[in-house]
Motif scaffolding. Sequence first.
Motif, mmCIF file in Angstrom:
data_model
loop_
_atom_site.group_PDB
_atom_site.id
_atom_site.type_symbol
_atom_site.label_atom_id
_atom_site.label_comp_id
_atom_site.label_asym_id
_atom_site.label_seq_id
_atom_site.Cartn_x
_atom_site.Cartn_y
_atom_site.Cartn_z
ATOM 1 N N LEU A 56 37.458 26.826 48.791
ATOM 2 C CA LEU A 56 38.998 26.743 49.536
ATOM 3 C C LEU A 56 39.954 27.231 48.411
ATOM 4 C CD1 LEU A 56 38.574 23.798 52.028
ATOM 5 C CD2 LEU A 56 37.661 26.310 52.405
ATOM 6 N N TRP A 57 40.823 28.198 49.156
ATOM 7 C CA TRP A 57 42.093 28.455 48.100
ATOM 8 C C TRP A 57 43.174 28.603 48.820
ATOM 9 C CZ3 TRP A 57 45.273 32.376 46.980
ATOM 10 C CH2 TRP A 57 45.858 32.430 45.492
ATOM 11 N N PHE A 58 44.370 27.839 48.616
ATOM 12 C CA PHE A 58 45.579 27.874 49.362
ATOM 13 C C PHE A 58 46.563 28.638 48.508
ATOM 14 C CE2 PHE A 58 42.737 24.412 50.968
ATOM 15 C CZ PHE A 58 42.870 24.727 52.445
ATOM 16 N N THR A 59 47.523 29.281 49.208
ATOM 17 C CA THR A 59 48.723 29.725 48.347
ATOM 18 C C THR A 59 50.062 29.623 49.214
ATOM 19 O OG1 THR A 59 49.718 31.730 47.405
ATOM 20 C CG2 THR A 59 48.232 32.172 49.232
ATOM 21 N N ASP A 60 51.076 29.491 48.694
ATOM 22 C CA ASP A 60 52.418 29.205 49.519
ATOM 23 C C ASP A 60 52.727 30.964 50.047
ATOM 24 O OD1 ASP A 60 52.520 26.536 49.431
ATOM 25 O OD2 ASP A 60 53.683 26.555 47.513
ATOM 26 N N THR A 61 52.119 31.651 49.186
ATOM 27 C CA THR A 61 52.782 33.187 49.718
ATOM 28 C C THR A 61 52.528 33.511 51.119
ATOM 29 O OG1 THR A 61 51.843 33.953 47.453
ATOM 30 C CG2 THR A 61 51.969 35.583 49.184
ATOM 31 N N LEU A 62 53.586 33.943 51.754
ATOM 32 C CA LEU A 62 53.453 34.058 53.232
ATOM 33 C C LEU A 62 52.736 35.371 53.421
ATOM 34 C CD1 LEU A 62 57.283 33.306 53.970
ATOM 35 C CD2 LEU A 62 55.205 31.874 54.346
ATOM 36 N N TRP A 63 52.071 35.600 54.498
ATOM 37 C CA TRP A 63 50.875 36.390 54.705
ATOM 38 C C TRP A 63 51.683 37.868 54.556
ATOM 39 C CZ3 TRP A 63 46.322 37.750 53.763
ATOM 40 C CH2 TRP A 63 45.872 39.163 54.336
ATOM 41 N N PRO A 64 52.683 38.363 55.049
ATOM 42 C CA PRO A 64 53.280 39.544 54.765
ATOM 43 C C PRO A 64 53.480 39.981 53.395
ATOM 44 C CG PRO A 64 54.395 38.476 56.669
ATOM 45 C CD PRO A 64 53.757 37.500 55.881
ATOM 46 N N ASP A 65 53.440 38.952 52.319
ATOM 47 C CA ASP A 65 53.874 39.315 50.857
ATOM 48 C C ASP A 65 52.365 39.147 50.241
ATOM 49 O OD1 ASP A 65 56.677 39.231 51.207
ATOM 50 O OD2 ASP A 65 56.769 37.215 50.914
ATOM 51 N N PHE A 66 51.324 39.174 50.936
ATOM 52 C CA PHE A 66 50.071 39.133 50.276
ATOM 53 C C PHE A 66 50.176 40.618 49.664
ATOM 54 C CE2 PHE A 66 45.642 39.768 50.031
ATOM 55 C CZ PHE A 66 45.085 38.594 49.639
ATOM 56 N N ASP A 67 49.387 40.430 48.370
ATOM 57 C CA ASP A 67 49.236 41.706 47.575
ATOM 58 C C ASP A 67 48.140 41.693 46.773
ATOM 59 O OD1 ASP A 67 50.145 40.233 45.719
ATOM 60 O OD2 ASP A 67 51.898 41.166 45.294
ATOM 61 N N GLU A 68 47.590 42.658 45.962
ATOM 62 C CA GLU A 68 46.365 42.521 45.217
ATOM 63 C C GLU A 68 46.625 41.329 43.872
ATOM 64 O OE1 GLU A 68 44.558 46.942 45.655
ATOM 65 O OE2 GLU A 68 43.859 45.478 44.289
ATOM 66 N N ALA A 69 47.802 41.120 43.510
ATOM 67 C CA ALA A 69 47.846 40.307 42.518
ATOM 68 C C ALA A 69 47.581 38.810 43.142
ATOM 69 C CB ALA A 69 49.094 40.117 42.202
ATOM 70 N N THR A 70 47.763 38.708 44.372
ATOM 71 C CA THR A 70 47.383 37.522 44.900
ATOM 72 C C THR A 70 45.914 37.284 45.187
ATOM 73 O OG1 THR A 70 49.436 37.597 46.245
ATOM 74 C CG2 THR A 70 47.999 35.839 47.045
ATOM 75 N N LEU A 71 45.493 38.324 45.763
ATOM 76 C CA LEU A 71 43.947 38.331 45.512
ATOM 77 C C LEU A 71 43.217 38.236 44.416
ATOM 78 C CD1 LEU A 71 41.262 39.017 47.480
ATOM 79 C CD2 LEU A 71 41.771 41.374 46.902
ATOM 80 N N ALA A 72 43.717 38.813 43.149
ATOM 81 C CA ALA A 72 43.246 38.757 41.913
ATOM 82 C C ALA A 72 43.458 37.453 41.431
ATOM 83 C CB ALA A 72 44.138 39.551 41.082
ATOM 84 N N ASP A 73 44.436 36.751 41.733
ATOM 85 C CA ASP A 73 44.554 35.219 41.313
ATOM 86 C C ASP A 73 43.344 34.236 42.195
ATOM 87 O OD1 ASP A 73 46.940 35.658 40.060
ATOM 88 O OD2 ASP A 73 48.178 34.657 41.744
ATOM 89 N N ALA A 74 43.317 34.580 43.166
ATOM 90 C CA ALA A 74 42.203 33.766 44.273
ATOM 91 C C ALA A 74 40.800 34.135 43.592
ATOM 92 C CB ALA A 74 42.361 33.984 45.639
ATOM 93 N N LEU A 75 40.705 35.384 43.270
ATOM 94 C CA LEU A 75 39.025 35.686 42.639
ATOM 95 C C LEU A 75 39.056 34.924 41.258
ATOM 96 C CD1 LEU A 75 39.042 39.670 43.822
ATOM 97 C CD2 LEU A 75 38.071 37.332 45.015
ATOM 98 N N THR A 76 40.125 35.321 40.112
ATOM 99 C CA THR A 76 39.770 34.565 39.159
ATOM 100 C C THR A 76 39.821 33.053 39.420
ATOM 101 O OG1 THR A 76 41.493 36.050 38.369
ATOM 102 C CG2 THR A 76 41.222 34.200 36.887
ATOM 103 N N ASP A 77 40.363 32.483 40.180
ATOM 104 C CA ASP A 77 40.201 30.917 40.305
ATOM 105 C C ASP A 77 38.744 30.660 40.719
ATOM 106 O OD1 ASP A 77 40.347 28.203 40.456
ATOM 107 O OD2 ASP A 77 41.895 28.408 42.052
ATOM 108 N N TYR A 78 38.385 31.530 41.692
ATOM 109 C CA TYR A 78 36.917 31.414 42.231
ATOM 110 C C TYR A 78 35.893 31.346 41.182
ATOM 111 C CZ TYR A 78 32.636 32.603 44.629
ATOM 112 O OH TYR A 78 31.232 32.551 45.193
#
Length: 255
Positions: free
Chosen positions: A210-232
Amino acid sequence: MQAESAIPTASTLPRHLAVIMDGNGRWARRRGRPRMVGHRAGARAVNICIDGCLRQGIQVLTLFAFSSENWGRPADEVGALMRLFLSALEREVEELHRRGVRVRFIGERSRFQPAIRERMESAERLTGNNRRLQLNIAASYGGRQDIASAARRLAADALAGRIAPEAIDEEAIGRHVALAALPAPDLFIRTGGEQRISNFLLWQLAYTELWFTDTLWPDFDEATLADALTDYGRRQRRYGLTGEQVDATTREESA
Ligand code: IPE
Ligand code: IPE
Ligand code: MG
């Protein structure tokens, strides 16, 4: 490009990513705009997320678009969401098809108006043979309802003599819940700051990271995805075993 170097290698990439796209309403409110403006911005973020998955080589993406409980929102919001859903289906499906995306819907389809149901079916038909990315859209979906419907079907099978009650085990239930043919989600992302599952894939998330972020969905971008993937990529999935056992298996596999 700068995020590229932080991206984990293929072996640590999730095969299946599941996302709760939350925070559209708050995104709009912060701008002093109606909630619907947030939902429209959220639809744009969906495309960014799909693009990111295609680029990273993720095989399966499951998006929570509308929960069973979301029907209880004010009628004008539900109505506007349905119109947005229909227009997104009309606008995006051809392009998804062109990009090799196979689209499927999970959830209680009968609750949608016929025009939406027809679009869902034609999207599934059109994209049925695509293999690059499988996109599952959970709409009018609830995890408890998913498990209840699996139980109902197994009970009917038992009554008809197709399965013995003793044969109803985890594997049998797993075959009857949504996404049965797919690997379980490896990684779950929830945007919008809340740390809860909100009746998403209850059965399927048993061992998901599970990975949670304060980023609101409309602000989701590839950098947020990259952060989640790196953590994973840094996590060790133990499935109840010890870290040493998992290390030993990993060593054997790479030998
Ligand atoms: C998620 O955003 C979209 C849907 C549930 C349809 P919300 O609409 O829940 O946004 P917040 O949580 O109110 O900010
Ligand atoms: C979960 O978000 C459902 C979707 C994103 C589609 P909600 O906004 O409905 O969840 P709660 O009410 O905060 O738990
Ligand atoms: Mg919300």
